[in-house]
Design an enzyme around this catalytic site. Structure first.
Site, PDB file in Angstrom:
ATOM      1  N   CYS A  43     -10.402  12.000   6.759  1.00  0.00           N
ATOM      2  CA  CYS A  43     -10.064  10.549   7.542  1.00  0.00           C
ATOM      3  C   CYS A  43     -11.380  10.006   7.901  1.00  0.00           C
ATOM      4  O   CYS A  43     -11.509   8.802   7.834  1.00  0.00           O
ATOM      5  CB  CYS A  43      -9.308  11.238   8.813  1.00  0.00           C
ATOM      6  SG  CYS A  43      -8.899   9.859   9.967  1.00  0.00           S
ATOM      7  N   CYS A  48      -9.371   7.391   6.123  1.00  0.00           N
ATOM      8  CA  CYS A  48      -8.538   6.327   6.807  1.00  0.00           C
ATOM      9  C   CYS A  48      -9.750   5.338   7.550  1.00  0.00           C
ATOM     10  O   CYS A  48      -9.795   3.939   7.764  1.00  0.00           O
ATOM     11  CB  CYS A  48      -7.985   6.882   8.357  1.00  0.00           C
ATOM     12  SG  CYS A  48      -7.269   8.334   7.753  1.00  0.00           S
ATOM     13  N   LYS A  51     -11.831   3.170   4.986  1.00  0.00           N
ATOM     14  CA  LYS A  51     -10.993   2.265   4.554  1.00  0.00           C
ATOM     15  C   LYS A  51     -10.619   1.119   5.239  1.00  0.00           C
ATOM     16  O   LYS A  51     -10.371  -0.091   4.841  1.00  0.00           O
ATOM     17  CB  LYS A  51      -9.731   3.143   3.895  1.00  0.00           C
ATOM     18  CG  LYS A  51      -8.792   2.550   3.457  1.00  0.00           C
ATOM     19  CD  LYS A  51      -7.675   1.807   4.364  1.00  0.00           C
ATOM     20  CE  LYS A  51      -6.957   2.680   5.087  1.00  0.00           C
ATOM     21  NZ  LYS A  51      -6.098   3.478   4.829  1.00  0.00           N
ATOM     22  N   TYR A 178      -0.836   5.028  -2.228  1.00  0.00           N
ATOM     23  CA  TYR A 178      -1.519   4.640  -1.337  1.00  0.00           C
ATOM     24  C   TYR A 178      -2.756   3.920  -1.396  1.00  0.00           C
ATOM     25  O   TYR A 178      -3.173   2.876  -1.433  1.00  0.00           O
ATOM     26  CB  TYR A 178      -1.844   5.418  -0.119  1.00  0.00           C
ATOM     27  CG  TYR A 178      -0.342   5.737   0.741  1.00  0.00           C
ATOM     28  CD1 TYR A 178       0.572   6.630   0.532  1.00  0.00           C
ATOM     29  CD2 TYR A 178      -0.710   5.302   2.257  1.00  0.00           C
ATOM     30  CE1 TYR A 178       1.674   7.020   1.442  1.00  0.00           C
ATOM     31  CE2 TYR A 178       0.737   5.662   3.095  1.00  0.00           C
ATOM     32  CZ  TYR A 178       1.499   6.454   2.576  1.00  0.00           C
ATOM     33  OH  TYR A 178       2.454   6.843   3.440  1.00  0.00           O
ATOM     34  N   GLU A 182      -4.203   0.048  -1.909  1.00  0.00           N
ATOM     35  CA  GLU A 182      -5.157  -0.231  -0.629  1.00  0.00           C
ATOM     36  C   GLU A 182      -6.477  -0.822  -1.399  1.00  0.00           C
ATOM     37  O   GLU A 182      -6.979  -1.894  -1.081  1.00  0.00           O
ATOM     38  CB  GLU A 182      -5.275   1.090   0.307  1.00  0.00           C
ATOM     39  CG  GLU A 182      -4.309   1.182   1.244  1.00  0.00           C
ATOM     40  CD  GLU A 182      -4.494   2.133   2.224  1.00  0.00           C
ATOM     41  OE1 GLU A 182      -5.412   3.237   2.098  1.00  0.00           O
ATOM     42  OE2 GLU A 182      -3.475   2.438   3.038  1.00  0.00           O
ATOM     43  N   HIS A 437       7.703 -14.587  22.149  1.00  0.00           N
ATOM     44  CA  HIS A 437       7.692 -15.658  21.190  1.00  0.00           C
ATOM     45  C   HIS A 437       6.416 -16.291  21.438  1.00  0.00           C
ATOM     46  O   HIS A 437       5.952 -16.419  22.720  1.00  0.00           O
ATOM     47  CB  HIS A 437       8.775 -16.638  21.652  1.00  0.00           C
ATOM     48  CG  HIS A 437       8.934 -17.715  20.726  1.00  0.00           C
ATOM     49  ND1 HIS A 437       9.116 -17.794  19.485  1.00  0.00           N
ATOM     50  CD2 HIS A 437       8.704 -19.079  20.978  1.00  0.00           C
ATOM     51  CE1 HIS A 437       9.311 -18.794  19.056  1.00  0.00           C
ATOM     52  NE2 HIS A 437       8.836 -19.691  19.576  1.00  0.00           N
ATOM     53  N   GLU A 442       8.934 -10.752  16.615  1.00  0.00           N
ATOM     54  CA  GLU A 442      10.314 -10.971  17.518  1.00  0.00           C
ATOM     55  C   GLU A 442      11.736 -11.037  16.487  1.00  0.00           C
ATOM     56  O   GLU A 442      12.657 -10.736  16.900  1.00  0.00           O
ATOM     57  CB  GLU A 442      10.084 -12.351  18.033  1.00  0.00           C
ATOM     58  CG  GLU A 442      10.317 -13.473  17.232  1.00  0.00           C
ATOM     59  CD  GLU A 442      10.099 -14.615  18.217  1.00  0.00           C
ATOM     60  OE1 GLU A 442      10.749 -14.910  19.012  1.00  0.00           O
ATOM     61  OE2 GLU A 442       9.048 -15.692  18.013  1.00  0.00           O
TER      62      GLU A 442
HETATM   63  P1  NDP Z   1      -0.387   9.646  -4.425  1.00  0.00           P
HETATM   64  O1  NDP Z   1       0.142  10.873  -4.479  1.00  0.00           O
HETATM   65  O2  NDP Z   1       0.320   8.667  -3.305  1.00  0.00           O
HETATM   66  O3  NDP Z   1      -0.357   8.676  -5.819  1.00  0.00           O
HETATM   67  C1  NDP Z   1      -0.876   8.994  -6.793  1.00  0.00           C
HETATM   68  C2  NDP Z   1      -0.574   7.996  -7.723  1.00  0.00           C
HETATM   69  O4  NDP Z   1      -1.360   8.500  -8.906  1.00  0.00           O
HETATM   70  C3  NDP Z   1       0.888   7.894  -8.151  1.00  0.00           C
HETATM   71  O5  NDP Z   1       1.171   6.458  -8.320  1.00  0.00           O
HETATM   72  C4  NDP Z   1       1.153   8.667  -9.704  1.00  0.00           C
HETATM   73  O6  NDP Z   1       2.130   8.142 -10.251  1.00  0.00           O
HETATM   74  C5  NDP Z   1      -0.294   8.402 -10.071  1.00  0.00           C
HETATM   75  N1  NDP Z   1      -0.529   9.591 -10.965  1.00  0.00           N
HETATM   76  C6  NDP Z   1      -0.467  11.012 -10.959  1.00  0.00           C
HETATM   77  N2  NDP Z   1      -1.068  11.545 -11.902  1.00  0.00           N
HETATM   78  C7  NDP Z   1      -1.262  10.596 -12.843  1.00  0.00           C
HETATM   79  C8  NDP Z   1      -1.680  10.568 -14.198  1.00  0.00           C
HETATM   80  N3  NDP Z   1      -1.741  11.753 -14.921  1.00  0.00           N
HETATM   81  N4  NDP Z   1      -1.926   9.351 -14.945  1.00  0.00           N
HETATM   82  C9  NDP Z   1      -1.530   8.061 -14.399  1.00  0.00           C
HETATM   83  N5  NDP Z   1      -1.229   8.134 -13.041  1.00  0.00           N
HETATM   84  C10 NDP Z   1      -0.865   9.264 -12.485  1.00  0.00           C
HETATM   85  O7  NDP Z   1      -1.991   9.653  -4.037  1.00  0.00           O
HETATM   86  P2  NDP Z   1      -2.966   8.841  -3.502  1.00  0.00           P
HETATM   87  O8  NDP Z   1      -4.136   9.339  -4.286  1.00  0.00           O
HETATM   88  O9  NDP Z   1      -2.735   7.392  -3.432  1.00  0.00           O
HETATM   89  O10 NDP Z   1      -3.136   9.267  -1.779  1.00  0.00           O
HETATM   90  C11 NDP Z   1      -2.969  10.638  -1.477  1.00  0.00           C
HETATM   91  C12 NDP Z   1      -2.226  10.718  -0.324  1.00  0.00           C
HETATM   92  O11 NDP Z   1      -3.192  10.335   0.944  1.00  0.00           O
HETATM   93  C13 NDP Z   1      -1.115   9.822  -0.181  1.00  0.00           C
HETATM   94  O12 NDP Z   1       0.096  10.486  -0.442  1.00  0.00           O
HETATM   95  C14 NDP Z   1      -1.003   9.588   1.619  1.00  0.00           C
HETATM   96  O13 NDP Z   1      -0.202  10.496   2.053  1.00  0.00           O
HETATM   97  C15 NDP Z   1      -2.500   9.929   1.879  1.00  0.00           C
HETATM   98  N6  NDP Z   1      -3.084   8.404   2.217  1.00  0.00           N
HETATM   99  C16 NDP Z   1      -2.657   7.742   3.163  1.00  0.00           C
HETATM  100  C17 NDP Z   1      -3.242   6.633   3.725  1.00  0.00           C
HETATM  101  C18 NDP Z   1      -2.566   5.689   4.672  1.00  0.00           C
HETATM  102  O14 NDP Z   1      -1.856   6.449   5.614  1.00  0.00           O
HETATM  103  N7  NDP Z   1      -2.342   4.392   5.014  1.00  0.00           N
HETATM  104  C19 NDP Z   1      -4.049   5.786   2.871  1.00  0.00           C
HETATM  105  C20 NDP Z   1      -4.514   6.773   1.477  1.00  0.00           C
HETATM  106  C21 NDP Z   1      -3.909   7.758   1.297  1.00  0.00           C
HETATM  107  P3  NDP Z   1       3.698   8.534 -10.090  1.00  0.00           P
HETATM  108  O15 NDP Z   1       4.029   7.820  -9.039  1.00  0.00           O
HETATM  109  O16 NDP Z   1       4.159   8.101 -11.604  1.00  0.00           O
HETATM  110  O17 NDP Z   1       3.888   9.949  -9.901  1.00  0.00           O
END
Ligand code: NDP
Length: 453
Positions: A43, A48, A51, A178, A182, A437, A442
Site C-alpha cells: 500500500c 495505494c 498510485k 483495478y 488505473e 446543493h 445530491e
Molecule cells: P485483478 O485480479 O483485479 O485483475 C487481473 C486482470 O488480469 C484480470 O482482468 C484478468 O482477466 C487478467 N489476467 C489474468 N491472467 C491473465 C492472462 N494469463 N492473460 C491475460 N490477462 C490475464 O488484479 P490486479 O493486478 O488488477 O489487482 C490486484 C488486486 O489488488 C485487485 O484485485 C484489488 O483487490 C487490489 N487493488 C485495489 C485497488 C483499489 O482499491 N483501488 C487498486 C489496485 C489494486 P480476467 O478478468 O479475464 O480473469
C-alpha cells in the site's frame, strides 16, 4: 507453559502486519516484526499511496483543459516532467516509511530487518537466528504475477512501473482489473499514447455491468485505446521501443508494457509447506474466523489469505485477530459484506454492495434508479465527461442493496453512502434525506423515478 521469546511474531510489515503488531503490543503482548523490504508494504510503497499521487498528477491534464471555459489562459502548453513526480513520490514514501518505523518503535514492537522463515510451529529463523513465539502471524501480502509469453520478460509489473527511468510516451497495459484501468488512466492523463489490452469482452469483471460499460465509454472518450477480446502474443525489442503483437494480429509499438495480470500470495521460501500448513487451490493461505491456519499457532491475514485485496480489509482483520488472540472478549466474525471500494481510473468508480446483476440473482424483484448526467463543472469547461450514479433496491424490503458511481471523486461520495447501505437503510430513508446543493452527490437522495425493474 512454554517460555517463548515473543507472544507474537509478525512476518511482514505491511498494512495488516503493522496494525496487528501495534495493536497486540498495546495489550501488553511482546511483539516482534520481521520485514526484508520496506515498511508499510504494498500500500505505502508500490500500491495505494503512490498510485493516488500519480492519479492526482494525471488529473491536472483535464484541469488545465477545463480551466479555459472559466476564463483562464495558460500562456504556454503545460509540460509534464516525470522525474519530478517520481522523485517527489520517492521522498514522500521515505517520510511514510519513517512514520511506520516510529509507530512500531513507539508501540514497543521489536523490528527485525530480514526475511523470516517459519521453521517450527512456534519458531522462525531470521538472519540465521532462531526466535520462538507463541503465535506467528504471516502477513506477507501478495506479489505481482505475469503470464509467460514470448518477451514477457520485457514487461514491467506494478512494483516497477512507478520508478521507470524515463516517461514512456507510448504505454501499454495488459489486464482488465483495478491496476490495469488505473494505470491506463494515469499514463493517458500524464500524456502517453495509451493502450489497454484485455482478454475478455469488457474489463472490470465482477463490477456492475452498467458501471463497466459507462467506464469503458468515458475512458475511451479521454483517449485510452481499448482493445478487448485479445491478448499479447509476443513482445520483441525493436529499434526505439517494443513491438507488441496481439493475438488478433494487430501490432503496436510502445515504450513500456505493464503487466497488470493479478497478484499471487508471496509465500515463497517461508517454510510453510514443510510444516503442512494448508493452502487453498489458488495458493492462498486458508484461515478460520480466528485467522488461524491449519496449524493453530500460525495465523495469517491480508492479501495472502485470498480475501478482498484491500488495505482497509487487512486493517480490519488485524484488529479482529488481536481481539481474538490477545483481547478479553471474542468479537463477532468480521463482516465482509458491503465493503465499499473505489477504482481510481478516470473518472473514478466508487461502489458498495451488490451490482444490479447480483441483486437480480439474489432477490425476487429489484428496482434500479440511475442518473447519467453532465456534471455542473462541465457546463462551462466544455468537457464531455459524464457522471453515472445508480442505486439498486430490493423491492420487497425497500432496502438499498447497492450504490454505484462513476465520476469525479466517486470514492469520496460512496464512502458516506456505504454507511447507509451497511446500516440497511431503505430507499425511503434516502428520499427523506435532504440533499446538499449544488453537488453531484445530491443525486443519490433525489433520484425518484425508477429506471427499470
Ligand atoms: P485483478 O485480479 O483485479 O485483475 C487481473 C486482470 O488480469 C484480470 O482482468 C484478468 O482477466 C487478467 N489476467 C489474468 N491472467 C491473465 C492472462 N494469463 N492473460 C491475460 N490477462 C490475464 O488484479 P490486479 O493486478 O488488477 O489487482 C490486484 C488486486 O489488488 C485487485 O484485485 C484489488 O483487490 C487490489 N487493488 C485495489 C485497488 C483499489 O482499491 N483501488 C487498486 C489496485 C489494486 P480476467 O478478468 O479475464 O480473469
Amino acid at each position: 507453559m512454554a517460555n517463548y521469546d515473543y507472544d507474537l511474531f509478525v512476518i511482514g510489515a505491511g498494512s495488516g502486519g503493522v496494525r496487528a503488531a501495534r495493536t497486540a503490543a498495546a495489550t501488553g503482548a511482546r511483539v516482534a516484526v520481521a520485514e526484508d523490504r520496506y515498511l508499510g508494504g504494498t500500500c505505502v510503497n508500490v500500491g495505494c499511496v503512490p498510485k493516488k499521487l500519480y492519479s492526482y498528477a494525471a488529473h491536472f491534464h483535464d484541469a488545465f483543459e477545463d480551466s479555459r471555459g472559466f476564463g483562464w489562459t495558460i500562456p504556454e502548453a503545460p509540460q509534464f516532467d516525470w522525474a519530478t513526480l517520481r522523485d517527489n513520490k520517492i521522498e514522500e514514501i521515505k517520510r511514510l516509511n519513517g512514520i511506520y518505523g516510529r509507530l512500531l518503535d513507539g508501540a514497543g514492537v521489536k523490528l527485525i530487518n530480514g526475511r523470516a522463515k517459519v521453521v517450527d510451529t512456534n519458531a522462525v529463523e531470521v538472519n540465521g537466528e532462531r526466535i520462538t513465539a507463541e503465535k506467528i502471524l504471516v502477513a506477507v501480502g501478495g506479489w505481482p504475477w505475469t503470464p509467460e509469453f514470448e518477451g514477457s520478460e520485457l514487461t514491467v509489473n506494478s512494483n516497477q512501473v512507478f520508478d521507470l527511468d524515463s516517461f514512456p510516451r507510448r504505454f501499454l497495459v495488459l489486464g482488465g482489473g483495478y491496476i490495469a484501468v488505473e494505470f491506463a488512466s494515469i499514463f493517458n492523463g500524464l500524456g502517453a499514447d495509451t493502450h489497454l489490452i484485455y482478454r475478455g469482452e469488457l474489463f472490470l469483471r465482477g463490477f456492475d455491468q452498467e458501471v463497466r460499460e459507462f467506464t469503458r465509454d468515458e475512458m475511451a472518450k479521454k483517449g485510452v485505446n481499448l482493445h478487448f477480446e485479445t491478448n499479447i502474443e509476443r513482445i520483441r525489442r525493436v529499434e526505439g521501443g517494443l513491438e507488441v503483437t496481439l493475438t488478433n494480429g494487430e501490432r503496436l509499438e510502445v515504450d513500456a508494457v505493464l503487466a497488470a495480470t493479478g497478484r499471487r500470495p508471496h509465500l515463497e521460501g517461508l517454510g510453510l509447506e514443510a510444516l503442512g500448513v494448508q493452502l487453498d487451490t489458488d495458493g492462498t493461505l486458508k484461515v478460520n474466523e480466528r485467522f488461524e491456519s491449519s496449524v493453530p499457532s500460525i495465523l495469517a491475514l491480508g492479501d495472502v489469505t485470498g480475501g478482498p485485496e484491500l488495505t482497509p480489509v487487512a486493517l480490519a482483520e488485524a484488529m479482529h485477530l488481536v481481539q481474538h488472540h490477545f483481547g478479553d472478549k471474542t468479537p463477532p466474525p468480521l463482516d465482509y459484506e458491503n465493503i465499499a471500494t473505489a477504482v481510481f481510473c478516470h473518472p473514478n468508480i466508487g461502489t458498495v454492495g451488490l451490482s444490479e446483476e447480483e441483486a437480480r440473482a439474489r432477490f425476487d424483484a429489484i428496482r434500479v434508479y440511475s442518473a447519467d448526467f453532465r456534471p455542473m463543472k462541465h457546463t462551462l469547461s466544455g468537457s464531455d465527461e459524464r457522471c453515472l450514479m445508480k442505486l439498486v433496491v430490493d423491492d420487497a424490503s425497500d432496502r438499498v442493496v447497492g450504490a454505484h458511481m462513476v465520476g469525479d471523486e466517486a470514492g469520496e461520495t460512496i464512502q458516506g453512502i456505504a454507511i447507509a447501505v451497511r446500516a440497511r437503510l431503505t430507499k425511503a430513508d434516502f428520499d427523506a434525506t435532504v440533499g446538499i446543493h449544488p453537488t453531484a452527490a445530491e443525486e443519490f437522495v433525489t433520484m425518484r423515478s425508477v429506471t427499470r425493474r
